[in-house]
Design an enzyme around this catalytic site. Structure first.
Site, mmCIF file in Angstrom:
data_model
loop_
_atom_site.group_PDB
_atom_site.id
_atom_site.type_symbol
_atom_site.label_atom_id
_atom_site.label_comp_id
_atom_site.label_asym_id
_atom_site.label_seq_id
_atom_site.Cartn_x
_atom_site.Cartn_y
_atom_site.Cartn_z
ATOM 1 N N LYS A 183 1.059 -1.302 0.511
ATOM 2 C CA LYS A 183 -0.225 -0.292 0.520
ATOM 3 C C LYS A 183 0.618 1.638 0.122
ATOM 4 O O LYS A 183 2.068 1.254 0.861
ATOM 5 C CB LYS A 183 -0.590 -0.174 1.253
ATOM 6 C CG LYS A 183 -1.711 -0.957 1.543
ATOM 7 C CD LYS A 183 -2.620 -1.297 0.069
ATOM 8 C CE LYS A 183 -3.868 -2.604 0.389
ATOM 9 N NZ LYS A 183 -4.869 -2.549 -0.746
ATOM 10 N N HIS A 301 -6.067 -13.202 -7.401
ATOM 11 C CA HIS A 301 -6.898 -12.052 -6.812
ATOM 12 C C HIS A 301 -8.247 -12.138 -7.788
ATOM 13 O O HIS A 301 -8.123 -12.475 -9.031
ATOM 14 C CB HIS A 301 -6.383 -10.566 -7.408
ATOM 15 C CG HIS A 301 -6.678 -9.952 -6.131
ATOM 16 N ND1 HIS A 301 -7.940 -8.879 -6.283
ATOM 17 C CD2 HIS A 301 -5.821 -9.432 -5.464
ATOM 18 C CE1 HIS A 301 -8.417 -8.585 -5.767
ATOM 19 N NE2 HIS A 301 -7.517 -8.241 -4.931
#
EC number: 4.1.1.39
Length: 492
Positions: A183, A301
């Protein structure tokens, strides 16, 4: 349940023009599914005035051999064999007359195995979900579950690596694996991105991963990211003496680009690559085949899945995606956290995890599993739990998800007030403390908060994590929940 009203072959049938699907042979309430049949269970909301049996027959017809009218070429084939057969239409509990919900029906449809190309998710889905979801006879339609026969499963390779071999490669047993998503997922330079990876792995995580939408953007070319990430992996492995990894996202615009990126990842010594669900079923199977050939772990994902799995009355349940992806051959798939920020009823998520990990998945209506499913020795898929989880939830995560899972603390690592490495240390210590308590026979669920507080006395990063996030949870009502307690309704 009504009886069959099929109009037989002959003059009446071929001069009828347009006749109801129910009378064309697509409704057979006396049909007994064969062991080799593929069975799909749909949740059907018929249009007002449409008989539920006719709606079920329409779905069966349009997902197999039918069109809107009788055609003469039916006489050139064995329609009785190739027609899909709707054989049950049961009212969904808590819907219909006397409730606040419009009537919905669980429709069971059997398909002969010869209708499908061996080893092809694309062909399977082209029939089962290809055309019927826009059909006017139904107001809403959802594919809830499927039974895949062993004969068809044997035409798929399944996961390239599997849970057991992955643990052997990592030399990590008896506990969940730990990971994090870098992140912010967009905007970092390659060098800073690699630094995040190093700090997280050095602090005790097993893996770090790219997020779904980091591919090759102007701020960071994919090749730069791969180089910096693998430098971080190698340095962290040398510093800790542990096997580490980073999920390098090879998702791209074309298969040629994806293969190029995967080959480069392999050349750098990566043990794992990543793709997104949005690349499509053919691309997923292609990359799974490449991963098996090249001895790589394949992480998937589930980007995009909620566009069709979130609504309870229309789309497709995620458990079906779990089945297809196990067949397709991925090694990891995101499957929910229960306590995190993303949609997930505890019972439904248990059903997802069982689908990915069981050798044989029994019928369990409370978990949304409508069929017994033998997995024909296909490898297990490692579920991934990510999205809004932190160290203070460790006892709940182990309780709900078990030990065969990858716990990914993105914000719960990189958002730590003492830094990224401290965030990783906090998660690793919390996990080790909880596993130790479990192995000692303690009631780690009931004592979980105290176990964490005791561990935090000797670990300042864990204390800071507990003080920062305390008992943060995301308590919103799930949109996908079990419809009933176990009944005979789901028996095939």
């Amino acid at each position: 349940m009504g009886k069959s009203e099929t109009i037989a072959e002959g003059k009446d049938r071929y001069q009828a023009g347009v006749i109801p699907y129910k009378k064309m042979g697509y409704w057979e309430p006396d049909y007994q599914p064969k062991d080799t049949d593929i069975i799909a269970m749909f949740r059907i909301t018929p249009q007002p005035g449409v008989d539920p049996e006719e709606a079920a027959a329409a779905v069966a017809g349009e997902s197999s051999t039918a069109t809107w009218t009788v055609v003469w070429t039916d006489r050139l084939t064995d329609c009785e064999l190739y027609r899909a057969k709707a054989y049950r239409a049961d009212l969904v509990p808590n819907t219909g007359e006397g409730t606040k919900n419009e009537a919905q029906y669980f429709a069971y449809i059997a398909y002969d195995l010869d209708l499908f190309e061996p080893g092809s998710i694309a062909n399977l889905t082209a029939s089962i979900i290809g055309n019927v979801f826009g059909f006017k006879a139904v107001k809403a339609l959802r594919l809830e579950d499927m039974r895949i026969p062993v004969a068809y499963l044997k035409t798929f390779q399944g996961p390239a690596t599997g849970v057991v071999v992955e643990r052997e490669r990592l030399d990590k047993f008896g506990r969940p694996l730990l990971g994090a998503t870098t992140k912010p997922k967009l905007g970092l330079s390659g060098r800073n991105y690699g630094r995040v990876v190093y700090e997280a792995l050095k602090g005790g995580l097993d893996f770090v991963k790219d997020d779904e939408n980091i591919n090759s953007q102007p701020f960071m070319h994919w090749r730069d990211r791969f180089l910096y990430c693998m430098e971080a992996v190698n340095k962290a492995s040398a510093a800790t003496g542990e096997v580490k990894g980073h999920y390098l996202n090879v998702t791209a615009a074309t298969m040629e680009d994806m293969y190029e990126r995967a080959e480069f990842a392999k050349s750098l010594g990566s043990v794992i690559i990543m793709i997104d669900l949005v690349v499509g079923y053919t691309a997923i199977q292609s990359m799974a085949k490449w991963a098996r050939k090249n001895d790589m772990i394949l992480h998937l994902h589930r980007a995009g899945n909620s566009t069709y799995s979130r609504q309870k009355n229309h789309g497709m349940n995620f458990r079906v995606i779990c089945k297809w992806m196990r067949m397709a051959g991925v090694d990891h798939i995101h499957a929910g956290t229960v306590v995190g920020k993303l949609e997930g009823d505890p019972l439904m998520i248990k059903g997802f995890y069982d689908t990915l990990l069981d050798s044989h998945t029994p019928t369990s209506l409370e978990h949304g599993l409508f069929f017994d499913q033998d997995w024909a020795s296909l490898n297990k898929v490692m579920p991934v739990a990510s999205g809004g989880i932190h160290a203070g939830q460790m006892h709940q995560l182990i309780q709900y998800l078990g030990e065969d899972v990858i716990l990914q603390f993105g914000g719960g690592t990189i958002g730590h007030p003492q830094g990224i490495q401290a965030g990783a240390v906090a998660n690793r210590v919390a996990l080790e403390a909880m596993i130790l308590a479990r192995n000692e026979g303690r009631d780690y669920v009931k004592e979980g908060p105290q176990i964490l507080q005791d561990a935090a006395k000797w670990c300042s990063p864990l204390k800071a994590a507990l003080d920062t996030w305390k008992d943060v949870t995301f308590n919103y009502e799930s949109t996908d929940t079990a419809d009933f307690v176990p009944t005979a309704t789901a028996s095939v």
